[in-house]
Design an enzyme around this catalytic site. Sequence first.
Site, PDB file in Angstrom:
ATOM      1  N   HIS A 191      -8.121 -33.340  36.235  1.00 37.11           N
ATOM      2  CA  HIS A 191      -9.091 -33.009  35.181  1.00 37.11           C
ATOM      3  C   HIS A 191     -10.044 -34.179  34.909  1.00 37.11           C
ATOM      4  O   HIS A 191     -11.247 -33.984  34.803  1.00 37.11           O
ATOM      5  CB  HIS A 191      -8.326 -32.632  33.903  1.00 37.11           C
ATOM      6  CG  HIS A 191      -9.096 -31.794  32.945  1.00 37.11           C
ATOM      7  ND1 HIS A 191      -8.521 -30.868  32.121  1.00 37.11           N
ATOM      8  CD2 HIS A 191     -10.424 -31.735  32.666  1.00 37.11           C
ATOM      9  CE1 HIS A 191      -9.443 -30.282  31.380  1.00 37.11           C
ATOM     10  NE2 HIS A 191     -10.610 -30.801  31.691  1.00 37.11           N
ATOM     11  N   TYR A 217      -6.244 -26.986  27.746  1.00 39.00           N
ATOM     12  CA  TYR A 217      -6.952 -26.038  26.875  1.00 39.00           C
ATOM     13  C   TYR A 217      -5.960 -25.326  25.941  1.00 39.00           C
ATOM     14  O   TYR A 217      -5.029 -24.654  26.408  1.00 39.00           O
ATOM     15  CB  TYR A 217      -7.717 -24.981  27.695  1.00 39.00           C
ATOM     16  CG  TYR A 217      -8.808 -25.552  28.597  1.00 39.00           C
ATOM     17  CD1 TYR A 217      -9.191 -26.888  28.541  1.00 39.00           C
ATOM     18  CD2 TYR A 217      -9.457 -24.735  29.512  1.00 39.00           C
ATOM     19  CE1 TYR A 217     -10.190 -27.393  29.362  1.00 39.00           C
ATOM     20  CE2 TYR A 217     -10.457 -25.241  30.340  1.00 39.00           C
ATOM     21  CZ  TYR A 217     -10.812 -26.580  30.254  1.00 39.00           C
ATOM     22  OH  TYR A 217     -11.792 -27.071  31.078  1.00 39.00           O
TER      23      TYR A 217
HETATM   24  N1  LIG Z   1     -13.651 -30.163  33.864  1.00 38.18           N
HETATM   25  C1  LIG Z   1     -14.003 -30.481  32.639  1.00 38.18           C
HETATM   26  O1  LIG Z   1     -13.871 -31.616  32.153  1.00 38.18           O
HETATM   27  C2  LIG Z   1     -14.619 -29.395  31.782  1.00 38.18           C
HETATM   28  C3  LIG Z   1     -15.256 -29.743  30.582  1.00 38.18           C
HETATM   29  C4  LIG Z   1     -15.822 -28.715  29.835  1.00 38.18           C
HETATM   30  C5  LIG Z   1     -15.739 -27.395  30.275  1.00 38.18           C
HETATM   31  N2  LIG Z   1     -15.083 -27.092  31.430  1.00 38.18           N
HETATM   32  C6  LIG Z   1     -14.962 -25.686  31.908  1.00 38.18           C
HETATM   33  O2  LIG Z   1     -16.266 -25.140  32.009  1.00 38.18           O
HETATM   34  C7  LIG Z   1     -16.352 -23.952  31.213  1.00 38.18           C
HETATM   35  C8  LIG Z   1     -17.769 -23.785  30.694  1.00 38.18           C
HETATM   36  O3  LIG Z   1     -18.162 -24.871  29.906  1.00 38.18           O
HETATM   37  P1  LIG Z   1     -18.268 -24.789  28.318  1.00 38.18           P
HETATM   38  O4  LIG Z   1     -17.357 -23.750  27.798  1.00 38.18           O
HETATM   39  O5  LIG Z   1     -18.135 -26.187  27.832  1.00 38.18           O
HETATM   40  O6  LIG Z   1     -19.796 -24.423  28.088  1.00 38.18           O
HETATM   41  P2  LIG Z   1     -20.760 -23.183  28.420  1.00 38.18           P
HETATM   42  O7  LIG Z   1     -20.037 -22.167  29.223  1.00 38.18           O
HETATM   43  O8  LIG Z   1     -21.989 -23.778  28.974  1.00 38.18           O
HETATM   44  O9  LIG Z   1     -21.111 -22.662  26.983  1.00 38.18           O
HETATM   45  C9  LIG Z   1     -20.270 -21.817  26.256  1.00 38.18           C
HETATM   46  C10 LIG Z   1     -21.074 -21.317  25.071  1.00 38.18           C
HETATM   47  O10 LIG Z   1     -22.194 -20.580  25.563  1.00 38.18           O
HETATM   48  C11 LIG Z   1     -22.285 -19.344  24.889  1.00 38.18           C
HETATM   49  N3  LIG Z   1     -22.788 -18.345  25.829  1.00 38.18           N
HETATM   50  C12 LIG Z   1     -22.195 -17.917  26.972  1.00 38.18           C
HETATM   51  N4  LIG Z   1     -22.949 -16.998  27.590  1.00 38.18           N
HETATM   52  C13 LIG Z   1     -24.057 -16.840  26.828  1.00 38.18           C
HETATM   53  C14 LIG Z   1     -25.204 -16.024  26.939  1.00 38.18           C
HETATM   54  N5  LIG Z   1     -25.364 -15.192  27.961  1.00 38.18           N
HETATM   55  N6  LIG Z   1     -26.157 -16.120  25.961  1.00 38.18           N
HETATM   56  C15 LIG Z   1     -26.000 -16.958  24.916  1.00 38.18           C
HETATM   57  N7  LIG Z   1     -24.921 -17.758  24.763  1.00 38.18           N
HETATM   58  C16 LIG Z   1     -23.958 -17.701  25.708  1.00 38.18           C
HETATM   59  C17 LIG Z   1     -20.884 -19.018  24.432  1.00 38.18           C
HETATM   60  O11 LIG Z   1     -20.917 -18.270  23.256  1.00 38.18           O
HETATM   61  P3  LIG Z   1     -20.437 -16.695  23.246  1.00 38.18           P
HETATM   62  O12 LIG Z   1     -18.944 -16.737  23.298  1.00 38.18           O
HETATM   63  O13 LIG Z   1     -20.987 -16.214  21.965  1.00 38.18           O
HETATM   64  O14 LIG Z   1     -21.048 -16.027  24.431  1.00 38.18           O
HETATM   65  C18 LIG Z   1     -20.298 -20.396  24.171  1.00 38.18           C
HETATM   66  O15 LIG Z   1     -20.555 -20.796  22.846  1.00 38.18           O
HETATM   67  C19 LIG Z   1     -15.298 -24.186  30.135  1.00 38.18           C
HETATM   68  O16 LIG Z   1     -14.984 -23.013  29.434  1.00 38.18           O
HETATM   69  C20 LIG Z   1     -14.188 -24.778  30.956  1.00 38.18           C
HETATM   70  O17 LIG Z   1     -13.496 -23.771  31.662  1.00 38.18           O
HETATM   71  C21 LIG Z   1     -14.554 -28.082  32.210  1.00 38.18           C
END
Ligand SMILES: NC(=O)c1ccc[n+]([C@@H]2O[C@H](COP(=O)([O-])OP(=O)(O)OC[C@H]3O[C@@H](n4cnc5c(N)ncnc54)[C@H](OP(=O)(O)O)[C@@H]3O)[C@@H](O)[C@H]2O)c1
Length: 271
Positions: A116, A57
Site C-alpha cells: 500500500h 479501509y
Molecule cells: N493506494 C492508495 O494509497 C490509495 C489512496 C486513495 C484511494 N485509493 C483507491 O482509489 C479509489 C478512488 O480514490 P478516492 O476514493 O480517493 O477518490 P475519487 O474516486 O476520485 O473520488 C471519490 C468521490 O468522488 C465522487 N464521485 C464519484 N463519481 C462521481 C461522479 N460521476 N460525479 C460526481 N462525483 C463523483 C464520490 O461521491 P459519490 O459517492 O457521491 O459519487 C466521492 O465523493 C479509492 O476508493 C481507493 O480504492 C488508493
Amino acid sequence: MKTRILNDGSHLPVLGLGTWQMGGGSNADHSQDDATTALIRDAIDMGYTHIDTAEMYGAGHAEELVGRALQAYAREDIFLTTKVWGPNLRYDDLLRALDGSLQRLQTDYADLYLIHWPNADIPLEETFRALNRSVADGRVKRVGVSNFDVPLLRRAQTLCATPVVTDQVRYNLHERQPQQNGLLNYCQENDIALTAYSPLKDGVLENATVQSVARKHGATTAQVALRWLTRQPQVVTIPMSMNRTHLRQNQEALSLALDEEDMRRLDQSVA
Ligand SMILES: NC(=O)c1ccc[n+]([C@@H]2O[C@H](COP(=O)([O-])OP(=O)(O)OC[C@H]3O[C@@H](n4cnc5c(N)ncnc54)[C@H](OP(=O)(O)O)[C@@H]3O)[C@@H](O)[C@H]2O)c1
C-alpha cells in the site's frame, strides 16, 4: 468492461471500483452494511469487474463488505485487488495480513496484492520474500506496488519473482506528479500499468476547461476527468462512488470520444 493487457499477459479492467470510505474510513462503520453490499452488487451487475480494496479501509471492514457482496458471483468473474498496509511489511506480518484479507474477502486468492505504501524501516527484500512466497502458494496471482517512485519501483522489479504489474498512485488532472517525476513515462516504457487513484479529487470537477469539454460532448465533468486518464497509454483508474447514477456515468466515460484538441486543452488546463 474494456481491459488493458498486463505485463504477465492477463487483463486488468480499465475502470475499477474504489472502496475507500465503504465500511468506514480509518475505523469500521457498520451503519451502512446492507446498503453498501447492495451497492457493490449493483456495480458488478452494471459491468464493474475490478474491485480495489485494502486491509486498511474501514480497518478491514471494506474487505468484509466486498467479500460479502462477492458471494453472489463466480469468483473468477471478478478481478480483486487488495493491499497490505505499511506496518505489516515484515515477512511474518505480511503472511498474516494476507491471511486476514483473504478471510475477510471470503476467498482463497487475491488477483492482485499491492504494497500500500513504502516503509523505509523494513527492508524491501524481506517484504518481497513474503510476496514471492504468496505467489508461489497461489494465494496471490500477481504483485504490484502503490505510492512508489521510479527508483523504488525499479528495486521492486529486481526483487519480485514475477512481473510487477502496476504502481497505484494519485493521478488526476490537478495532481500531475506522475508526469513530473517520470513515473508515467517509466510505466509506459516498461509495460507497467499506472493505476490512478483519486481521479476525481483535488478540485478536478470544478476545472473550467473540464466543464467546457463536458459541455461540448454533453458529458459530465467526471466523465471527462476519467476519460482524460484512460486515453493515456498504460493508465487505468478506480473511482469510488456510493451513488448508482455516478457509477453508471463513470463506466460510460470509457466510450466518451475525446479528440486530440480536447486532450491538448485538458493537458494544458493546469498552469
Ligand atoms: N493506494 C492508495 O494509497 C490509495 C489512496 C486513495 C484511494 N485509493 C483507491 O482509489 C479509489 C478512488 O480514490 P478516492 O476514493 O480517493 O477518490 P475519487 O474516486 O476520485 O473520488 C471519490 C468521490 O468522488 C465522487 N464521485 C464519484 N463519481 C462521481 C461522479 N460521476 N460525479 C460526481 N462525483 C463523483 C464520490 O461521491 P459519490 O459517492 O457521491 O459519487 C466521492 O465523493 C479509492 O476508493 C481507493 O480504492 C488508493
